[in-house]
Design a protein around this motif. Sequence first.
Motif, PDB file in Angstrom:
ATOM      1  N   UNK A 184       0.845  -1.191   0.000  1.00  8.62           N
ATOM      2  CA  UNK A 184       0.000   0.000   0.000  1.00  8.62           C
ATOM      3  C   UNK A 184       0.878   1.238   0.000  1.00  8.62           C
ATOM      4  N   UNK A 185       0.668   2.119  -0.940  1.00  5.71           N
ATOM      5  CA  UNK A 185       1.443   3.362  -0.910  1.00  5.71           C
ATOM      6  C   UNK A 185       0.932   4.263   0.210  1.00  5.71           C
ATOM      7  N   UNK A 186       1.857   4.794   0.999  1.00  2.00           N
ATOM      8  CA  UNK A 186       1.498   5.669   2.117  1.00  2.00           C
ATOM      9  C   UNK A 186       2.216   6.992   1.911  1.00  2.00           C
ATOM     10  N   UNK A 187       1.473   8.055   2.040  1.00  2.00           N
ATOM     11  CA  UNK A 187       2.067   9.379   1.866  1.00  2.00           C
ATOM     12  C   UNK A 187       3.064   9.647   2.985  1.00  2.00           C
ATOM     13  N   UNK A 188       4.035  10.488   2.693  1.00  2.00           N
ATOM     14  CA  UNK A 188       5.131  10.758   3.624  1.00  2.00           C
ATOM     15  C   UNK A 188       4.643  11.361   4.931  1.00  2.00           C
ATOM     16  N   UNK A 189       3.578  12.104   4.916  1.00  2.00           N
ATOM     17  CA  UNK A 189       3.065  12.728   6.130  1.00  2.00           C
ATOM     18  C   UNK A 189       2.551  11.726   7.140  1.00  2.00           C
ATOM     19  N   UNK A 190       2.171  10.550   6.665  1.00  2.00           N
ATOM     20  CA  UNK A 190       1.598   9.541   7.564  1.00  2.00           C
ATOM     21  C   UNK A 190       2.613   8.489   8.017  1.00  2.00           C
ATOM     22  N   UNK A 211       5.111   8.682  10.161  1.00  2.00           N
ATOM     23  CA  UNK A 211       5.328   8.660  11.617  1.00  2.00           C
ATOM     24  C   UNK A 211       4.171   7.960  12.320  1.00  2.00           C
ATOM     25  N   UNK A 212       2.945   8.169  11.813  1.00  2.00           N
ATOM     26  CA  UNK A 212       1.789   7.469  12.397  1.00  2.00           C
ATOM     27  C   UNK A 212       1.882   5.963  12.153  1.00  2.00           C
ATOM     28  N   UNK A 213       2.370   5.617  10.981  1.00  2.00           N
ATOM     29  CA  UNK A 213       2.499   4.200  10.646  1.00  2.00           C
ATOM     30  C   UNK A 213       3.538   3.537  11.564  1.00  2.00           C
ATOM     31  N   UNK A 215       4.511  -0.091  16.138  1.00  2.00           N
ATOM     32  CA  UNK A 215       4.970  -0.329  17.511  1.00  2.00           C
ATOM     33  C   UNK A 215       3.832  -0.860  18.381  1.00  2.00           C
ATOM     34  N   UNK A 216       2.638  -0.250  18.211  1.00  2.00           N
ATOM     35  CA  UNK A 216       1.480  -0.731  18.974  1.00  2.00           C
ATOM     36  C   UNK A 216       1.128  -2.163  18.592  1.00  2.00           C
TER      37      UNK A 216
END
Length: 198
Positions: A90-96, A98-100, A105-106
Amino acid sequence: MLNISKKSAPCFMNFSRLQQITNMQAEINQKNLEIELLKLEKDTADIVHPSFLAQKCQTLQSMNNHLEAVLKEKRSLRQRLLKPMCQEHLPIEAGYHSYLVHLLELAVTFIERLETHLETIRNIPHLDEHVKKMSKALAEMDILVTKTEELAENILKWREQQKEVSSCIPKILAEENFLTTPPLPLSSKVHVQNVHAK
């Protein structure tokens, strides 16, 4: 006369007994050897038994077939490994990103604690029983605490009594010594008075 000749001498009887004992020992040794051979055959049955050998041959044949297929597809497998993966994630934008990272970790923490969570869920039906056991154990501990406090008080009282008794013992011994010492005879008193008079 014939009966006398049939009786064997005592030395020959011992010799025949010795021969019987030797024959029995040889027979015992033969049986022990047969038992050892049977044990060895039992221990090595998984290696030499035809059914086990057939299973092993089938396993080896399936492994061989798999390796042959891998070798036949070696070129295509190498190309697939060298080719970068595309459209398989899945492509994830750079802004997300840190959330990923935080989400991963969770997820890792949850997976690590999954067994303890499952154990807790399994213990929920037994929770009332555990609470009853704990309350019973607490009541028993309270009883033991009160008994211990009573025992401590009794020990302190006993120590005080012992101190009183030990302080009275020298007085009692002094009184006993005073009562048991014989009085001086009258002549010695007169002698003492004469000495003081001089």
